[in-house]
Design an enzyme around this catalytic site. Structure first.
Site, short mmCIF file in Angstrom:
data_model
loop_
_atom_site.label_atom_id
_atom_site.label_comp_id
_atom_site.label_asym_id
_atom_site.label_seq_id
_atom_site.Cartn_x
_atom_site.Cartn_y
_atom_site.Cartn_z
CG ASP A 1 30.81 0.45 92.17
OD1 ASP A 1 29.53 0.06 92.56
OD2 ASP A 1 31.26 1.70 92.61
CB ALA B 1 34.54 2.44 92.15
NE ARG C 1 31.85 7.55 95.78
CZ ARG C 1 30.65 8.22 96.77
NH1 ARG C 1 31.07 8.71 97.96
NH2 ARG C 1 29.66 8.07 96.72
CG ASP C 2 33.75 6.41 92.25
OD1 ASP C 2 34.11 5.88 93.34
OD2 ASP C 2 32.26 6.49 91.99
CD GLU D 1 27.78 7.27 93.37
OE1 GLU D 1 28.79 7.47 93.93
OE2 GLU D 1 26.73 6.45 93.58
C1 FRU Z 1 28.78 3.40 93.61
C2 FRU Z 1 29.65 3.64 94.74
C3 FRU Z 1 30.80 4.31 94.30
C4 FRU Z 1 31.83 4.19 95.46
C5 FRU Z 1 31.43 2.68 95.83
C6 FRU Z 1 31.72 2.44 97.37
O1 FRU Z 1 28.06 2.15 93.82
O2 FRU Z 1 29.11 4.76 95.26
O3 FRU Z 1 30.83 5.53 93.91
O4 FRU Z 1 33.20 4.10 95.30
O5 FRU Z 1 29.87 2.64 95.55
O6 FRU Z 1 31.03 1.30 97.96
#
Ligand code: FRU
Length: 445
Positions: free
Chosen positions: A49, A118, A197-198, A270
């Site tokens: 990411d 991320a 997350r993210d 995501e």
């Molecule tokens: C997408 C993901 C994100 C997360 C990260 C973890 O590639 O699943 O949602 O933050 O990878 O490695």
């Protein structure tokens, strides 16, 4: 103050099973086959990411003529599948958006979480804010999958004629933890992979209000009537979360109800982000083939929805929501797409995932010898895609080189007249179709 569930549930724009059920690859959405680049600026690490440093409005910026990227990384000695357990933020810089240098790690080791996921970065008034997911509890000895939204702020960006250095001292803070009302807690989750997350900040250009988007799950109580009461489909409860900062302070956020929901359709929306163009809000997220609910057959791809206000009634792009899909014979070729506007075009960067693997389940990768797993994994940025976007239609119209991320002022080359290539792979004989539940059950806990 959270609102009564029945009120916001009824209002939240959703990805309907009907629309998602029409997902299929087309020449406008499928990419060609990609190989890794001849030159990998960071061959010693797996890289996935990735996000560009932006200003608080969400525009990609350059700092004293340098573009800066941050990526999740892990030592390339590891099996690629292990990378999520040790993810570390590293930064890259470039003068021309083509040739990138690895700068180093972003934080000095004191970031929150057992590892950092991320991911977004805002450079505001000389201060770097790096938003990230604090994955795992730093107090715990055992690896865990808890997720909190965090920030490191107070960072500086020093530039010279030759290089860029990101430095501290950083102050790390937890900004948001799931409340259990709008956003599911890990304890409430009962299905597959849990998400909170993210983080991704966005300032609404029409109102000037500051928001933070993130990936989450909507709580769906047991015995609820969602998904016609089907408990198996109810486990797929992905949503795009949103928090508001009433004062514009990047450290103070209040939850709002989900901006968009995929209950009964998909578990993981995501790295959500928005691109604004001519009064339209394009909301994008990445998702996986295996996180679609039973009966809906999607792809590892970039999905998108459009509305005429940030909190609008999002409608899937290209009818079902598919914007970019991997070729059918390379279903895991790329992942974690991030779109940004460039003039009239939409550019999309992503990383090369298991580019050389044709199976229908990622579980099968783990059966291969270690060297094979590494060989088939890209772990570096792929080519940048060029798309047109207008109303509720998008179309892939060309590609730029791997790692080519044009700055705002760079003029793009003419589009090739012979697009689309005639060897795009839209389908394989044995690929599961919507309505077919095979290949999905192994992802249940
Ligand atoms: C997408 C993901 C994100 C997360 C990260 C973890 O590639 O699943 O949602 O933050 O990878 O490695």
């Amino acid at each position: 103050m959270t609102r009564d569930r029945s009120e916001w549930e009824a209002e939240a724009p959703t990805w309907s099973t009907e629309r998602a059920g029409r997902l299929s690859r087309t020449v406008d959405t499928v990419t060609p086959a990609f190989e890794p680049p001849d030159d990998d600026p960071a061959a010693a690490v797996h890289q996935w990411d990735t996000w560009q440093v932006r200003d608080r409005h969400g525009e990609v910026i350059s700092i004293d003529g340098w573009q800066v990227l941050i990526s999740l990384t892990a030592s390339a000695d590891l099996l690629p599948g292990k990378r999520h357990d040790v993810a570390t933020l590293r930064y890259f810089y470039s003068r021309n958006g083509r040739d990138w240098e690895l700068g180093g790690t972003v934080f000095d080791g004191a970031a929150l979480g057992q590892r950092q996921w991320a991911g977004s970065a805002v450079y505001d008034d000389g201060e770097l804010f790096v938003f990230y997911t604090a994955a795992g509890d730093e107090e715990s000895e055992e690896l865990d999958y808890s997720q909190r939204i965090a920030v490191g702020h107070g960072g500086s960006v020093s530039t010279s004629g030759e290089s860029v250095e990101i430095g501290g001292p950083w102050t790390h803070e937890i900004l948001l933890e799931p409340d259990g009302e709008y956003y599911e807690t890990q304890a409430q989750s009962r299905g597959m992979i849990y998400t909170f997350r993210d983080p991704w900040p966005f300032q609404d250009p029409e109102t000037g209000e500051q928001y933070l988007l993130f990936e989450a799950n909507t709580p769906v109580p047991e015995r609820s009537d969602r998904c016609d009461g089907d408990p198996q489909r109810q486990e797929f409860n992905g949503c795009i979360g949103i928090a508001h900062s009433p004062t514009g302070d990047l450290l103070e956020w209040e939850f709002e109800p989900p901006l968009f929901e995929a209950v009964c359709v998909n578990q993981e929306l995501e790295r959500p982000h928005v691109v604004y163009k001519d009064g339209q809000y394009y909301l994008f997220c990445s998702s996986h083939l295996h996180t679609f609910a039973p009966g809906v057959h999607g792809f590892d791809g970039l999905y998108g929805f459009v509305a005429d206000s940030l909190h609008g009634d999002y409608s899937p792009l290209n009818d079902a929501g598919l914007v970019v899909a991997n070729p059918a014979n390379r279903p895991y070729q790329s992942y974690s797409w991030m779109a940004f506007g460039h003039g009239e075009e939409l550019l999309v960067q992503s990383f090369l995932n298991y580019h050389d693997f044709g199976g229908h389940s990622l579980d099968d990768i783990g059966e291969l010898p270690a060297e094979e797993q590494k060989r088939r994994f890209g772990g570096t940025l792929g080519p940048t895609l060029r798309l047109s976007y207008e109303g509720d239609k998008t179309r892939i119209r060309g590609v730029l080189d791997h790692w080519h991320l044009p700055g705002p002022d760079e003029e793009l080359p003419e589009l090739a007249a012979d697009w689309p290539p005639d060897d795009l792979v839209l389908k394989t004989e044995d690929e599961p179709q919507s309505g077919d539940r095979s290949g999905q059950t192994e992802y249940y806990r």
